[in-house]
Design a protein around this motif. Structure first.
Motif, short mmCIF file in Angstrom:
data_model
loop_
_atom_site.label_atom_id
_atom_site.label_comp_id
_atom_site.label_asym_id
_atom_site.label_seq_id
_atom_site.Cartn_x
_atom_site.Cartn_y
_atom_site.Cartn_z
N ALA A 56 -0.07 3.11 9.50
CA ALA A 56 0.51 3.01 8.15
C ALA A 56 0.90 1.57 7.84
CB ALA A 56 1.71 3.93 8.03
N PHE A 57 1.45 0.88 8.85
CA PHE A 57 1.79 -0.52 8.64
C PHE A 57 0.54 -1.35 8.37
CE2 PHE A 57 2.14 -4.85 10.15
CZ PHE A 57 3.25 -5.30 9.44
N ALA A 58 -0.52 -1.08 9.11
CA ALA A 58 -1.77 -1.82 8.93
C ALA A 58 -2.32 -1.66 7.52
CB ALA A 58 -2.80 -1.36 9.96
N ILE A 59 -2.27 -0.44 6.99
CA ILE A 59 -2.77 -0.20 5.64
C ILE A 59 -1.90 -0.93 4.62
CG2 ILE A 59 -3.14 1.57 3.87
CD1 ILE A 59 -3.89 3.49 6.13
N ALA A 60 -0.58 -0.91 4.83
CA ALA A 60 0.32 -1.61 3.91
C ALA A 60 0.06 -3.11 3.94
CB ALA A 60 1.77 -1.32 4.28
N ALA A 61 -0.24 -3.65 5.11
CA ALA A 61 -0.54 -5.08 5.23
C ALA A 61 -1.89 -5.42 4.61
CB ALA A 61 -0.51 -5.50 6.69
N LEU A 62 -2.83 -4.48 4.70
CA LEU A 62 -4.16 -4.71 4.14
C LEU A 62 -4.18 -4.62 2.62
CD1 LEU A 62 -6.57 -2.73 6.52
CD2 LEU A 62 -6.66 -5.18 6.03
#
Length: 212
Positions: A56-62
């Motif tokens: 979820a963090f990765a998607i938010a950063a992307l």
């Protein structure tokens, strides 16, 4: 441009000129401020995702990265079509509410609509419930570009679709690599890096339990 598109542009901009002054000023402000609002939503999404799963963090950063890629893509498309702005090209139209961009700042597709479409989709990928907020905001932002007279209707429709598609594909293709990077960052020995990514759900829960 075809006659129907020119006529629709004249109808919308003519209607805009007949609205109260406060509506016109609101549209002029919103057409630019909408980008800042989406930027603020990206920051909120990143902050909340620090205590969420690594994926979820990765998607938010992307999300903002994918939106930036969509913007760059729209600039490339603009240079190919080199379509003049309707505030100069449409005969018989009322003056645009916003200042008409100079020649060379082409019209198709709308960069603002591209950013809005990309932002709306990527934020919804971060948290599905956000779609109820981001989709109307994106539509209003796209409509405002025609309302203030700097884009044709087809410019903003193309921008919304282009931005949404490019950003969604970018997030899908980048999620696996971004998740691996986020995992490495969350186990980094550098405190600043760990703060940037957050502790994640289990570590954050354990820390909260210890404080009790």
């Amino acid at each position: 441009m075809n006659f129907e598109d020119d006529e629709l542009y004249r109808d919308i901009t003519g209607f805009a000129h007949d609205t109260p002054t406060w509506v016109q000023h609101t549209a002029e402000v919103w057409t630019e401020a909408g980008i800042l609002l989406f930027g603020a939503l990206f920051v909120v999404a990143w902050w909340r995702s620090r205590s969420d799963s690594t994926r979820a963090f990765a998607i938010a950063a992307l999300a903002p990265v994918a939106t930036a890629l969509a913007y760059v893509g729209s600039e490339l498309v603009k240079s190919v079509f080199a379509q003049e702005r309707p505030c100069r090209a449409v005969a018989g139209a009322v003056p645009s509410l916003a200042e008409c961009p100079p020649t060379g700042d082409w019209s198709f597709p709308s960069n603002h609509a591209t950013i809005a479409g990309a932002s709306a989709v990527t934020l919804a990928l971060v948290r599905r419930a956000l779609a109820w907020l981001t989709a109307p905001l994106a539509l209003l932002m796209a409509l405002s570009r025609v309302f203030v007279g700097v884009h044709y209707p087809h410019d903003v429709v193309a921008g919304l679709l282009f931005g949404a598609l490019v950003a969604a594909v970018a997030v899908r293709l980048g999620t696996r690599s971004a998740t691996r990077l986020a995992e490495a960052m969350r186990t980094s020995s550098a405190p600043a890096v760990r703060w940037l990514t957050g502790e994640g759900p289990r570590t954050a829960h354990a820390a909260s339990h210890r404080r009790r």
